[in-house]
Design an enzyme around this catalytic site. Sequence first.
Site, PDB file in Angstrom:
ATOM      1  CD  GLU A  60      -1.477  -2.665   1.477  1.00  0.00           C
ATOM      2  OE1 GLU A  60      -0.313  -2.778   1.917  1.00  0.00           O
ATOM      3  OE2 GLU A  60      -2.185  -3.497   0.960  1.00  0.00           O
ATOM      4  CG  HIS A 129     -11.774  -6.944   5.300  1.00  0.00           C
ATOM      5  ND1 HIS A 129     -10.816  -7.275   6.137  1.00  0.00           N
ATOM      6  CD2 HIS A 129     -11.583  -7.172   4.133  1.00  0.00           C
ATOM      7  CE1 HIS A 129     -10.037  -7.972   5.203  1.00  0.00           C
ATOM      8  NE2 HIS A 129     -10.537  -7.828   4.081  1.00  0.00           N
TER       9      HIS A 129
HETATM   10  C1  LIG Z   1      -1.828  -4.673   4.156  1.00  0.00           C
HETATM   11  C2  LIG Z   1      -2.860  -5.655   3.531  1.00  0.00           C
HETATM   12  N1  LIG Z   1      -3.147  -5.513   2.042  1.00  0.00           N
HETATM   13  C3  LIG Z   1      -4.088  -6.056   1.397  1.00  0.00           C
HETATM   14  C4  LIG Z   1      -4.740  -7.106   2.153  1.00  0.00           C
HETATM   15  C5  LIG Z   1      -5.700  -7.901   1.090  1.00  0.00           C
HETATM   16  N2  LIG Z   1      -5.372  -9.152   1.092  1.00  0.00           N
HETATM   17  C6  LIG Z   1      -5.636 -10.164   1.674  1.00  0.00           C
HETATM   18  S1  LIG Z   1      -4.794 -11.350   1.362  1.00  0.00           S
HETATM   19  C7  LIG Z   1      -4.098 -10.832   0.043  1.00  0.00           C
HETATM   20  C8  LIG Z   1      -3.325 -11.589  -0.677  1.00  0.00           C
HETATM   21  C9  LIG Z   1      -2.072 -12.052   0.041  1.00  0.00           C
HETATM   22  O1  LIG Z   1      -1.453 -13.083  -0.791  1.00  0.00           O
HETATM   23  P1  LIG Z   1      -0.314 -13.931  -0.309  1.00  0.00           P
HETATM   24  O2  LIG Z   1       0.744 -13.108   0.763  1.00  0.00           O
HETATM   25  O3  LIG Z   1       0.386 -14.622  -1.319  1.00  0.00           O
HETATM   26  O4  LIG Z   1      -1.308 -15.017   0.715  1.00  0.00           O
HETATM   27  P2  LIG Z   1      -2.410 -16.022   0.474  1.00  0.00           P
HETATM   28  O5  LIG Z   1      -3.297 -15.089   0.465  1.00  0.00           O
HETATM   29  O6  LIG Z   1      -1.990 -16.460  -0.950  1.00  0.00           O
HETATM   30  O7  LIG Z   1      -2.210 -16.952   1.341  1.00  0.00           O
HETATM   31  C10 LIG Z   1      -4.455  -9.525   0.112  1.00  0.00           C
HETATM   32  C11 LIG Z   1      -4.074  -8.623  -1.163  1.00  0.00           C
HETATM   33  C12 LIG Z   1      -4.507  -7.261   3.296  1.00  0.00           C
HETATM   34  N3  LIG Z   1      -5.262  -8.301   4.088  1.00  0.00           N
HETATM   35  N4  LIG Z   1      -3.541  -6.733   4.149  1.00  0.00           N
END
Ligand SMILES: Cc1ncc(C[n+]2csc(CCOP(=O)(O)OP(=O)(O)O)c2C)c(N)n1
Lengths: 326, 362
Positions: A60, A129
């Site tokens: 972000e 959220h």
């Molecule tokens: C700081 C933050 N930005 C955005 C999100 C929204 N979000 C939740 S999970 C995710 C993707 C995460 O990807 P990864 O780290 O590969 O973990 P996975 O979901 O594949 O287990 C996003 C963008 C969040 N929870 N926290």
Amino acid sequence: MAKLNMVQALTLAMDQEMERDPAVVLLGEDIGPDEGVFRVTAGLWQKYGDERVIDTPLAESAIVGTSIGMAFAGLRPVGEIQFSGFSMLMVAQLEAYASRTRSRTFGRWTAPIVIRMPYGGGVRAMEHHSESREATFAHFPGVKVVIPSSPRNARALLAAAIRDDDPVVFMEPKRSYRAFKEEVPDEPELIPIGRAQVVQEGADLTVISWGAMMRPTLEAVEMVQLERGASIEVIDLLTLAPLDHTTFVESVKKTGRCVVVQEAPRNLGIASEVIALLNEGAFFHLEAPIRRVTNYDVITPYFGRELMYIPSVGRIKRGIEETLDT
Amino acid sequence: MPQKEILQFSVSRLEILDAEGNLDADLDPRLPDEKLLALYRGMKVGRAADARMLNLQRQGRIGTFAPCTGQEAVSCAAALAMSENDWFVGAFRELGGRLMRNEPFWQYLVYHNGFEEGNAGHESGRTLPFSVIVAAQTLHAAGVAYAMKYKNEKAAVVVFFGDGATSEGDFHEALNFASVYKLPVVFVCQNNGWAISIPREKQTNSRSLAQKALAYDIPTVQIDGNDALAVYREVRRAIERGYEGQGPSFIEAETYRLLMHTTADDPRKYRTDDEVECAWKNCPLVRFKRYLEDRGIWNDEREAALDESIKQEIDEQVRIFESRRDFKNDALFDNVYSTRHAIIEEQRAMFHENLTLERHNG
Ligand SMILES: Cc1ncc(C[n+]2csc(CCOP(=O)(O)OP(=O)(O)O)c2C)c(N)n1
Ligand SMILES: [Mg+2]
């Protein structure tokens, strides 16, 4: 003229602004092929491609920091923070750079960026959220904060935000995203930033709100009008920073009574500032203490209990009735 | 002055039990039978619990959640490699591991039904609650590890995060901090190929995620994350390094998110069914079962008995979850601060009055 929900109206605004000005680019997490987790960028990646609809790495601070750099170099970036709960990770860039660039360089450099983010509760979302932190952003001098409440004003305000020469935090009430449809003109339409809107005129009391609280507020107002024959003026702030104090001060000078409805916690909210401004500008016209109907000063409840904490139609209605009866 | 090379780096990849069930006997950590069986059970419980949650979610009995199907080997084998004294610092995709750490499933369901009570955890556990903010928990892990070192405790911290998390500033800050102070942190990156709709190749231009640790001089390895034996071996080694004061380690565990990102996500918008079908062939449970069979400690009869016992266990946990009705409406006022304050208590009173009136007026 088409009937659109707020999501579609926001898409329309971005589409038309991108057509109008090649400097407009979008950036954010999952805004490309996935079209944003709420589909607000639907079709835009397909239409404008990778270079103008940038699916960013998961960061972000990077979204806002690179937006600032793009703006320094003449682009008009529109960043999306997936949920406002994650916006705190970019606050350093917003406060330390975007907000004060104009001031510290006497206008030599500016940061005309838009940071969009869905905010607010009531949709049974996960933790982090459902926050309403508009007051946090409004507290940074130099940052404009805009919150639409309907499809039509969402479209017109987002277009205005993109054309605005200052950083704009554009908070989208996700509870209203698909809650209702409204006629939205095909031709681009703008609502000036920094102006509140008198939604309906009335003589006995002024209700002030914004964002997702506008719908329950209007519902409560209608009930009170029907039940008591009261005449109520309703103001939608639309821009929370800088506040259009003239509009609401004049209104309360006329009605003498006021209720402010806010989804966010009570402490140091926008309602607090509105009431302070009314104290300065309309005190001798007041016939009753100004009431505020707000959330409480607790951590944003997870969805199991959230509806007990977010102001309901009933609470807003009681706030209005009590103020009329004082 | 001729330019000369001053440093060289390389990244290696480890696989012990491949998708077809072939074993590299030299690398086999040779776990005793009861540990192997516990690991298999843990992975099966994780899988079954995930499936039950999908059901509950579709029926509206819980809210949005992030399924873990396909990734069981990572958190379960790591949990097995940990002692009770070690810290388990998760994100949101470690269901199997959390249950192996004795987090009650019913509480997990309470959380996913929108009640903070589900975060209260069990009594003495060194298992931190869910971390929704991507990558934030990596810094907490470094802090916990600092405290362990400070207190001279023999304990390591195992922290989980995704491929997407490696793009966040917090992640890099955590690696740096842990390396500077030589802290006993085991960084476990669950590279499941996707961060919502962003494929791993678009998340970073690095050829591996493991190499990110090299910038901080943290020993690193890439492993097949669906190979429970490789996960066990590497996490165990990293924990030992931590105990010995040798500092942090990094493990990139390549796995795959077989289901949607969360139940609010539609993966068909960004990946093909073909890709997913292929990934099912790498399922961590299938090859592990074959390994157990090859060792002569598993057969269909045992499998059926295990399935039945897991089903009963999960049924029981769901029953407890559904019987929990003792959530206080005003619970949010209880823990705003460590002590009570008049202004919050006035709002609590206002809250009760509002609820009463609400009920009264229907
Ligand atoms: C700081 C933050 N930005 C955005 C999100 C929204 N979000 C939740 S999970 C995710 C993707 C995460 O990807 P990864 O780290 O590969 O973990 P996975 O979901 O594949 O287990 C996003 C963008 C969040 N929870 N926290
Ligand atoms: Mg991932």
